[in-house]
Design a protein around this motif. Structure first.
Motif, PDB file in Angstrom:
ATOM      1  N   HIS A   8      46.930  47.197  62.415  1.00 52.77           N
ATOM      2  CA  HIS A   8      45.538  46.952  62.798  1.00 52.77           C
ATOM      3  C   HIS A   8      45.088  47.885  63.928  1.00 52.77           C
ATOM      4  CE1 HIS A   8      46.344  43.327  60.470  1.00 52.77           C
ATOM      5  NE2 HIS A   8      45.044  43.288  60.282  1.00 52.77           N
ATOM      6  N   THR A   9      45.824  48.977  64.106  1.00 49.43           N
ATOM      7  CA  THR A   9      45.494  49.969  65.137  1.00 49.43           C
ATOM      8  C   THR A   9      45.447  51.340  64.469  1.00 49.43           C
ATOM      9  OG1 THR A   9      46.652  48.594  66.757  1.00 49.43           O
ATOM     10  CG2 THR A   9      46.175  50.874  67.391  1.00 49.43           C
ATOM     11  N   TYR A  10      44.317  52.032  64.619  1.00 49.16           N
ATOM     12  CA  TYR A  10      44.078  53.282  63.909  1.00 49.16           C
ATOM     13  C   TYR A  10      43.687  54.413  64.850  1.00 49.16           C
ATOM     14  CZ  TYR A  10      43.630  50.022  60.006  1.00 49.16           C
ATOM     15  OH  TYR A  10      43.860  49.049  59.085  1.00 49.16           O
ATOM     16  N   GLY A  11      43.854  55.624  64.361  1.00 51.15           N
ATOM     17  CA  GLY A  11      43.387  56.787  65.093  1.00 51.15           C
ATOM     18  C   GLY A  11      43.339  57.987  64.168  1.00 51.15           C
ATOM     19  N   GLU A  62      42.756  62.475  64.208  1.00 49.10           N
ATOM     20  CA  GLU A  62      42.786  63.682  65.039  1.00 49.10           C
ATOM     21  C   GLU A  62      42.593  64.902  64.143  1.00 49.10           C
ATOM     22  OE1 GLU A  62      43.072  66.645  67.693  1.00 49.10           O
ATOM     23  OE2 GLU A  62      42.696  64.544  68.132  1.00 49.10           O
ATOM     24  N   TRP A  63      41.876  65.900  64.624  1.00 49.13           N
ATOM     25  CA  TRP A  63      41.628  67.120  63.875  1.00 49.13           C
ATOM     26  C   TRP A  63      42.852  68.026  63.873  1.00 49.13           C
ATOM     27  CZ3 TRP A  63      41.398  72.362  63.724  1.00 49.13           C
ATOM     28  CH2 TRP A  63      40.546  72.935  62.778  1.00 49.13           C
ATOM     29  N   GLN A  64      43.496  68.201  65.027  1.00 53.26           N
ATOM     30  CA  GLN A  64      44.589  69.167  65.156  1.00 53.26           C
ATOM     31  C   GLN A  64      45.926  68.560  64.742  1.00 53.26           C
ATOM     32  OE1 GLN A  64      44.072  70.240  69.323  1.00 53.26           O
ATOM     33  NE2 GLN A  64      43.361  72.248  68.640  1.00 53.26           N
ATOM     34  N   GLY A  65      46.624  69.266  63.884  1.00 54.70           N
ATOM     35  CA  GLY A  65      47.897  68.786  63.364  1.00 54.70           C
ATOM     36  C   GLY A  65      48.975  68.612  64.416  1.00 54.70           C
ATOM     37  N   ASP A  66      49.024  69.508  65.425  1.00 57.60           N
ATOM     38  CA  ASP A  66      50.057  69.384  66.445  1.00 57.60           C
ATOM     39  C   ASP A  66      49.843  68.121  67.281  1.00 57.60           C
ATOM     40  OD1 ASP A  66      47.766  70.494  67.585  1.00 57.60           O
ATOM     41  OD2 ASP A  66      48.868  71.850  68.903  1.00 57.60           O
ATOM     42  N   ASN A  67      48.592  67.820  67.612  1.00 64.32           N
ATOM     43  CA  ASN A  67      48.310  66.586  68.351  1.00 64.32           C
ATOM     44  C   ASN A  67      48.605  65.358  67.503  1.00 64.32           C
ATOM     45  OD1 ASN A  67      47.541  67.774  70.738  1.00 64.32           O
ATOM     46  ND2 ASN A  67      45.363  67.715  70.280  1.00 64.32           N
ATOM     47  N   LEU A  68      48.312  65.455  66.214  1.00 62.27           N
ATOM     48  CA  LEU A  68      48.591  64.345  65.300  1.00 62.27           C
ATOM     49  C   LEU A  68      50.087  64.022  65.301  1.00 62.27           C
ATOM     50  CD1 LEU A  68      47.546  62.411  63.029  1.00 62.27           C
ATOM     51  CD2 LEU A  68      48.159  64.246  61.439  1.00 62.27           C
ATOM     52  N   LEU A  69      50.912  65.048  65.244  1.00 62.66           N
ATOM     53  CA  LEU A  69      52.361  64.850  65.279  1.00 62.66           C
ATOM     54  C   LEU A  69      52.778  64.157  66.579  1.00 62.66           C
ATOM     55  CD1 LEU A  69      55.229  65.320  64.145  1.00 62.66           C
ATOM     56  CD2 LEU A  69      55.205  67.517  65.337  1.00 62.66           C
ATOM     57  N   LEU A  70      52.244  64.617  67.713  1.00 62.72           N
ATOM     58  CA  LEU A  70      52.577  64.013  69.004  1.00 62.72           C
ATOM     59  C   LEU A  70      52.103  62.559  69.087  1.00 62.72           C
ATOM     60  CD1 LEU A  70      51.805  67.028  71.346  1.00 62.72           C
ATOM     61  CD2 LEU A  70      54.061  66.142  70.705  1.00 62.72           C
ATOM     62  N   ILE A 127      62.754  50.836  61.370  1.00 59.62           N
ATOM     63  CA  ILE A 127      62.142  51.971  62.073  1.00 59.62           C
ATOM     64  C   ILE A 127      61.437  52.888  61.075  1.00 59.62           C
ATOM     65  CG2 ILE A 127      62.613  54.030  63.472  1.00 59.62           C
ATOM     66  CD1 ILE A 127      64.840  52.344  64.844  1.00 59.62           C
ATOM     67  N   ILE A 128      62.033  53.096  59.908  1.00 57.69           N
ATOM     68  CA  ILE A 128      61.385  53.882  58.850  1.00 57.69           C
ATOM     69  C   ILE A 128      60.103  53.196  58.398  1.00 57.69           C
ATOM     70  CG2 ILE A 128      61.611  54.625  56.432  1.00 57.69           C
ATOM     71  CD1 ILE A 128      64.593  55.233  57.097  1.00 57.69           C
ATOM     72  N   ASN A 129      60.138  51.871  58.269  1.00 57.52           N
ATOM     73  CA  ASN A 129      58.923  51.136  57.901  1.00 57.52           C
ATOM     74  C   ASN A 129      57.823  51.358  58.940  1.00 57.52           C
ATOM     75  OD1 ASN A 129      60.243  50.142  55.657  1.00 57.52           O
ATOM     76  ND2 ASN A 129      60.598  48.121  56.524  1.00 57.52           N
ATOM     77  N   ALA A 130      58.190  51.286  60.210  1.00 57.51           N
ATOM     78  CA  ALA A 130      57.210  51.506  61.279  1.00 57.51           C
ATOM     79  C   ALA A 130      56.636  52.924  61.182  1.00 57.51           C
ATOM     80  CB  ALA A 130      57.855  51.279  62.648  1.00 57.51           C
ATOM     81  N   ALA A 131      57.465  53.901  60.872  1.00 56.64           N
ATOM     82  CA  ALA A 131      56.983  55.278  60.721  1.00 56.64           C
ATOM     83  C   ALA A 131      55.967  55.363  59.579  1.00 56.64           C
ATOM     84  CB  ALA A 131      58.158  56.224  60.472  1.00 56.64           C
ATOM     85  N   ARG A 132      56.182  54.590  58.525  1.00 55.80           N
ATOM     86  CA  ARG A 132      55.220  54.576  57.410  1.00 55.80           C
ATOM     87  C   ARG A 132      53.886  53.986  57.842  1.00 55.80           C
ATOM     88  NH1 ARG A 132      59.887  53.057  53.812  1.00 55.80           N
ATOM     89  NH2 ARG A 132      60.360  55.004  52.755  1.00 55.80           N
ATOM     90  N   TRP A 133      53.906  52.852  58.574  1.00 55.37           N
ATOM     91  CA  TRP A 133      52.632  52.260  59.035  1.00 55.37           C
ATOM     92  C   TRP A 133      51.882  53.273  59.877  1.00 55.37           C
ATOM     93  CZ3 TRP A 133      55.701  48.158  62.137  1.00 55.37           C
ATOM     94  CH2 TRP A 133      56.442  47.346  61.286  1.00 55.37           C
ATOM     95  N   ILE A 134      52.620  53.908  60.756  1.00 58.77           N
ATOM     96  CA  ILE A 134      52.006  54.860  61.688  1.00 58.77           C
ATOM     97  C   ILE A 134      51.409  56.040  60.924  1.00 58.77           C
ATOM     98  CG2 ILE A 134      52.510  56.509  63.539  1.00 58.77           C
ATOM     99  CD1 ILE A 134      54.657  54.341  64.463  1.00 58.77           C
ATOM    100  N   SER A 135      52.146  56.578  59.956  1.00 60.01           N
ATOM    101  CA  SER A 135      51.645  57.750  59.235  1.00 60.01           C
ATOM    102  C   SER A 135      50.402  57.420  58.404  1.00 60.01           C
ATOM    103  CB  SER A 135      52.735  58.372  58.360  1.00 60.01           C
ATOM    104  OG  SER A 135      53.111  57.492  57.328  1.00 60.01           O
ATOM    105  N   TRP A 136      50.252  56.187  57.973  1.00 58.76           N
ATOM    106  CA  TRP A 136      49.045  55.787  57.248  1.00 58.76           C
ATOM    107  C   TRP A 136      47.878  55.523  58.199  1.00 58.76           C
ATOM    108  CZ3 TRP A 136      47.704  56.306  52.409  1.00 58.76           C
ATOM    109  CH2 TRP A 136      48.702  56.425  51.432  1.00 58.76           C
TER     110      TRP A 136
END
Length: 191
Positions: free
Chosen positions: A98-101, A103-111, A153-162
């Motif tokens: 339930h938390t979204y964001g 970003e235009w720049q890919g490097d910032n997105l990764l960070l 932890i992999i599941n959390a990475a999936r939520w975050i990447s979406w």
């Protein structure tokens, strides 16, 4: 939270101490509803308003007890109100989903994604590892801290990447996707 001005003129925050209280009378303002309130950080950069893992001006790490990002506050409420790992995982998943964001720049997105994933891990460690009288984590006989399973932890990475994605916020498209000609540029900026 309360903003303060330090002796050197910089601004910082002092988080509210003690457990955050929610009204027992108002069914619309429970801690569970707070966790699932939708939040979006537009042009999130490294996502310092979602998670405040470090001071963006100095690079110094911020302890969990002093973090004030949107997701930090949700995770603080989860840690204050949940006692077992199963319920913690369920509520952490809801907080992250339930938390979204964007970003235009890919490097910032990764960070930004990295900061959210580390935040997930750090709040688990803080909740489920005992501390000594100085507030330092007590490690097991092998010198390790208890962390969530690799799959969780992999599941959390999936939520975050979406939920933290790349987008041109002015055009509401993938950055640079509106150009007429596809120009391929190599690693060194040459065509």
């Amino acid at each position: 939270n309360r903003e303060v001005i330090n002796e050197d003129g910089t601004h910082s925050w002092i988080p509210t101490e003690g457990k955050i209280q929610f009204s027992e009378d108002d069914k619309d303002k429970t801690w569970q509803k707070y966790i699932v309130d939708l939040r979006l950080e537009i042009t999130c950069g490294e996502a310092p308003y979602l998670v405040s893992r470090y001071d963006t001006t100095t690079g110094e790490s911020i302890p969990i007890s002093r973090r004030i990002g949107i997701l930090d506050r949700k995770m603080r409420v989860v840690n204050e109100n949940v006692d077992n790992e199963k319920d913690w995982y369920t509520m952490a998943e809801k907080a992250f989903k339930h938390t979204y964001g964007y970003e235009w720049q890919g490097d910032n997105l990764l960070l930004a994604r990295e900061a959210l994933l580390y935040t997930y891990i750090e709040y688990f460690i803080d909740k489920f590892n005992p501390k000594d009288e100085n507030g330092k984590y007590i490690r097991n006989a092998n010198g390790e801290l208890r962390v969530h399973t690799k799959q969780k932890i992999i599941n959390a990475a999936r939520w975050i990447s979406w939920n933290i994605w790349q987008m041109d916020g002015l055009k509401m498209v993938v950055p640079n996707s509106c150009e007429k000609a596809n120009i391929i540029i190599d690693l060194f900026g040459e065509r």
